[in-house]
Design a protein around this motif. Structure first.
Motif, PDB file in Angstrom:
ATOM      1  N   ASP A 187      35.541  45.004  29.084  1.00 39.18           N
ATOM      2  CA  ASP A 187      35.064  44.436  27.686  1.00 39.18           C
ATOM      3  C   ASP A 187      35.161  45.465  26.681  1.00 39.18           C
ATOM      4  O   ASP A 187      34.270  45.679  25.766  1.00 39.18           O
ATOM      5  CB  ASP A 187      33.872  43.801  27.825  1.00 39.18           C
TER       6      ASP A 187
ATOM      7  N   HIS B  10      34.111  46.695  40.169  1.00 37.79           N
ATOM      8  CA  HIS B  10      34.137  45.327  40.590  1.00 37.79           C
ATOM      9  C   HIS B  10      34.280  44.747  39.334  1.00 37.79           C
ATOM     10  O   HIS B  10      33.147  44.047  38.991  1.00 37.79           O
ATOM     11  CB  HIS B  10      33.069  45.045  41.373  1.00 37.79           C
ATOM     12  N   PHE B  11      35.316  44.555  38.739  1.00 34.74           N
ATOM     13  CA  PHE B  11      35.602  43.623  37.784  1.00 34.74           C
ATOM     14  C   PHE B  11      36.729  42.664  37.716  1.00 34.74           C
ATOM     15  O   PHE B  11      37.394  42.582  36.678  1.00 34.74           O
ATOM     16  CB  PHE B  11      35.871  44.745  36.302  1.00 34.74           C
ATOM     17  N   GLY B  12      36.384  41.750  38.774  1.00 32.13           N
ATOM     18  CA  GLY B  12      37.416  40.845  38.752  1.00 32.13           C
ATOM     19  C   GLY B  12      38.766  41.495  39.318  1.00 32.13           C
ATOM     20  O   GLY B  12      38.844  42.264  40.130  1.00 32.13           O
ATOM     21  N   ASP B  13      39.887  40.953  38.671  1.00 34.45           N
ATOM     22  CA  ASP B  13      41.045  41.293  39.033  1.00 34.45           C
ATOM     23  C   ASP B  13      41.617  42.363  38.277  1.00 34.45           C
ATOM     24  O   ASP B  13      42.862  42.708  38.194  1.00 34.45           O
ATOM     25  CB  ASP B  13      42.311  40.264  38.980  1.00 34.45           C
ATOM     26  N   THR B  14      40.675  43.231  37.566  1.00 39.82           N
ATOM     27  CA  THR B  14      41.305  44.225  36.680  1.00 39.82           C
ATOM     28  C   THR B  14      41.432  45.382  37.560  1.00 39.82           C
ATOM     29  O   THR B  14      40.556  45.792  38.368  1.00 39.82           O
ATOM     30  CB  THR B  14      40.148  44.735  35.676  1.00 39.82           C
TER      31      THR B  14
END
Length: 191
Positions: A40, A149-153
């Motif tokens: 973000d 652990h930031f999704g698919d990033t």
């Protein structure tokens, strides 16, 4: 020692240090350094992300503290764990090198200020003239990837630091009457 704002005060203190020391080189403007998740990031060039708060058992205090006729329970000692991640909007040919420069300078600043003191302390930390220890975390690449652990990033090179111990004061108190007089009784040992 601070109230419930002490965690935010630590983040503000780190921001103050990094903004003052990294701008204008290698980060063009201080407002491009901020507290945010690495995904973000917006237009930030360096993000400071608090990923964990853990109790520091070594700095734990057990004694009640006298304060104005009452005894205050001891503060909670915690360590704050941060990820620093650099972000460049440069073209593909120089982006990674820009990020390496930003991380290198951030490492240098945190190493040179491994004990953070005034004038960088903010809020209750400044009021109480606290000192914060900043330590690089020796995490493996796998451990860093697990933190990411930031999704698919996809994982991006980040630095991990521990700041502490941070003392969060307790609101619990126990009545503690002052001793106003003493009474001694002496007895004769003889006969």
């Amino acid at each position: 020692m601070g109230g419930y704002t002490v965690i935010a005060d630590v983040g503000s203190s780190l921001l103050k240090l990094l903004r003052e020391q990294l701008a204008p080189d290698p980060v063009p403007r201080p407002d491009m350094i901020g507290v945010a998740s690495p995904v973000d990031k917006g237009d930030l060039a360096l993000t400071l992300y608090l990923y964990s708060v853990r109790e520091n058992g070594e700095a734990r205090r057990n004694e009640l503290l006298p304060q104005g006729g009452v005894l205050r329970y001891p503060p909670l000692a915690v360590d704050l764990h941060y990820l620093l991640t650099a972000h460049s909007s440069a073209d593909l040919h120089t982006r990674i090198l820009d990020e390496h420069r930003i991380l290198g300078r951030a490492m240098q600043v945190l190493y040179d200020n491994s004990v953070l003191r005034s004038p960088y302390l903010e809020g209750t930390l400044a009021e109480n003239e606290e000192e914060l220890r900043i330590t690089s975390e020796n995490l493996s690449t796998e451990q860093l990837a697990q933190l990411w652990h930031f999704g698919d990033t996809p994982y991006k090179l980040s630095l991990a630091y521990r700041v502490g111990p941070v003392l969060l004061e307790s609101n619990r108190v126990k009545p503690g009457a002052r001793v106003l007089e003493r009474k001694f009784t002496l007895r004769d040992k003889g006969g």
